[in-house]
Design a protein around this motif. Structure first.
Motif, short mmCIF file in Angstrom:
data_model
loop_
_atom_site.label_atom_id
_atom_site.label_comp_id
_atom_site.label_asym_id
_atom_site.label_seq_id
_atom_site.Cartn_x
_atom_site.Cartn_y
_atom_site.Cartn_z
N GLY A 16 -34.02 14.34 23.06
CA GLY A 16 -35.12 13.86 22.23
C GLY A 16 -36.10 12.99 23.00
N THR A 17 -35.57 12.14 23.89
CA THR A 17 -36.45 11.30 24.71
C THR A 17 -37.31 12.15 25.65
N GLY A 18 -36.69 13.18 26.23
CA GLY A 18 -37.46 14.07 27.10
C GLY A 18 -38.56 14.80 26.35
N ILE A 19 -38.25 15.24 25.12
CA ILE A 19 -39.28 15.91 24.31
C ILE A 19 -40.41 14.95 23.98
N ALA A 20 -40.08 13.71 23.66
CA ALA A 20 -41.11 12.72 23.33
C ALA A 20 -42.04 12.46 24.52
N PHE A 21 -41.45 12.30 25.70
CA PHE A 21 -42.29 12.09 26.89
C PHE A 21 -43.12 13.32 27.21
N ALA A 22 -42.55 14.50 26.99
CA ALA A 22 -43.31 15.73 27.23
C ALA A 22 -44.51 15.82 26.28
N LEU A 23 -44.33 15.40 25.01
CA LEU A 23 -45.44 15.42 24.06
C LEU A 23 -46.53 14.42 24.45
N TYR A 24 -46.11 13.25 24.95
CA TYR A 24 -47.10 12.29 25.45
C TYR A 24 -47.89 12.88 26.62
N ALA A 25 -47.19 13.57 27.52
CA ALA A 25 -47.86 14.19 28.67
C ALA A 25 -48.82 15.28 28.22
N VAL A 26 -48.39 16.08 27.23
CA VAL A 26 -49.27 17.14 26.72
C VAL A 26 -50.51 16.54 26.06
N GLY A 27 -50.32 15.45 25.31
CA GLY A 27 -51.47 14.78 24.69
C GLY A 27 -52.45 14.25 25.72
N TYR A 28 -51.91 13.65 26.78
CA TYR A 28 -52.78 13.14 27.85
C TYR A 28 -53.58 14.27 28.50
N LEU A 29 -52.88 15.37 28.79
CA LEU A 29 -53.56 16.50 29.44
C LEU A 29 -54.59 17.15 28.53
N LEU A 30 -54.26 17.26 27.23
CA LEU A 30 -55.20 17.88 26.30
C LEU A 30 -56.45 17.03 26.12
#
Length: 313
Positions: A290-304
């Motif tokens: 779950g923590t990995g998914i949360a960080f991945a979503l933050y990274a996707v938001g930053y890139l988008l």
């Protein structure tokens, strides 16, 4: 046999003389070899005019024989940084270890692993940022560059001479890049190849237009001065437009950075209010997932956000 001691002493002295000569030849040959390797290791890069002593020479020498090392070398050459691939890799590895231990001590060991993985991306992002920064600085100097080239060609100078003169008159990074082009022309490279490598190192629409104009003018002739004068005016207008667009998008860029920083702030609050909560959260496979998914979503938001705010002028 009566002269055996004297003969032995003579042979010993002669051996010592040959040994001294051999050591001298070996040391001078080793110094010449190191100097040759140092010169060859900077092929395609700016010469080290600062005279700084290079570090991690062994690592750098081994790294340059690999595809990864050659790719890192090309990226560093485009950034203009006074670094060798070996120094860059050692500094990145040291930074990853520091991130792992510091973040792991503040949050939890699992977050140290995530921070180290983020640091790998950050090392590459740093080179890309330096390259973009250098390209933007070079684009800002293009109007002045075209003005110098137009004046030089109007005075009757050849394009090769005009480029060398512009390299002397302009500040960095344009001065360094044009000196590299002038050096390539001096050793026999064609104008097309030298300017093409410049456009590959610092990719931009403005530079492509300038290179195309110079190459076509050198091939087919024509009024180079008129073309450069018109191009100077166009580049001045594009420079002002780019400045306005950058100012308008500054708030969006700050937002892109604020989103992941808020997530880290919440983690610090949780860890401060409930000590050991992050250790318990990442102590199970489900919590780590779950923590990995949360960080991945933050990274996707930053890139988008960065992608949507990118405007090509």
């Amino acid at each position: 046999m009566d002269n055996l001691p004297l003969l032995t002493i003579g042979v010993t002295l002669l051996t010592c003389v040959f040994a001294v000569i051999g050591v001298h030849v070996y040391s001078s040959g080793k110094a010449q070899r190191e100097a040759l390797v140092e010169r060859m290791s900077h092929t395609g890069q700016i010469a080290n005019v600062t005279g700084r002593r290079r570090r991690f020479i062994g690592v750098d020498r081994q790294l340059r024989t690999t595809k990864l090392g050659k790719r890192i070398e090309r990226k560093i050459a485009a950034t203009g940084l006074d670094l060798t691939p070996g120094e860059y890799v050692v500094y990145v590895v040291a930074g990853l270890l520091a991130l792992y231990f510091v973040v792991g001590a503040i949050f939890a060991p699992y977050f140290g692993v995530l921070a180290a993985l983020t640091g790998v991306w950050g090392g590459n992002a740093f080179l890309n940022w330096q390259r973009t920064k250098r390209t933007e600085a070079f684009i800002g100097q293009l109007p002045e560059l075209t003005r110098v080239l137009a004046n030089a060609t109007q005075a009757g100078l050849a394009m090769r001479t005009a480029l060398a003169m512009a390299a002397e008159e302009l500040d960095n990074p344009a001065g360094e890049e044009l000196r590299r082009v002038a050096d390539q022309l001096a050793i026999g490279h064609s104008l097309d190849d030298a300017l093409g490598e410049l456009a590959d190192r610092l990719p931009s629409r403005e530079l492509v237009v300038l290179v195309t104009t110079l190459v076509l003018s050198s091939r087919a002739g024509g009024q180079v001065v008129t073309s450069l004068r018109n191009l100077t005016e166009t580049l001045e207008e594009r420079k002002e437009t780019r400045r306005e667009v950058t100012t308008m998008l500054s708030q969006v860029k700050v937002t892109a950075l604020a989103v992941p920083l808020l997530g880290l702030g919440f983690l610090l609050m949780i860890n401060a209010t409930t000590p050991g909560a992050l250790d318990k959260m990442t102590g199970s496979v489900l919590g780590q997932f779950g923590t990995g998914i949360a960080f991945a979503l933050y990274a996707v938001g930053y890139l988008l956000i960065g992608r949507l705010s990118r405007v090509q002028v």
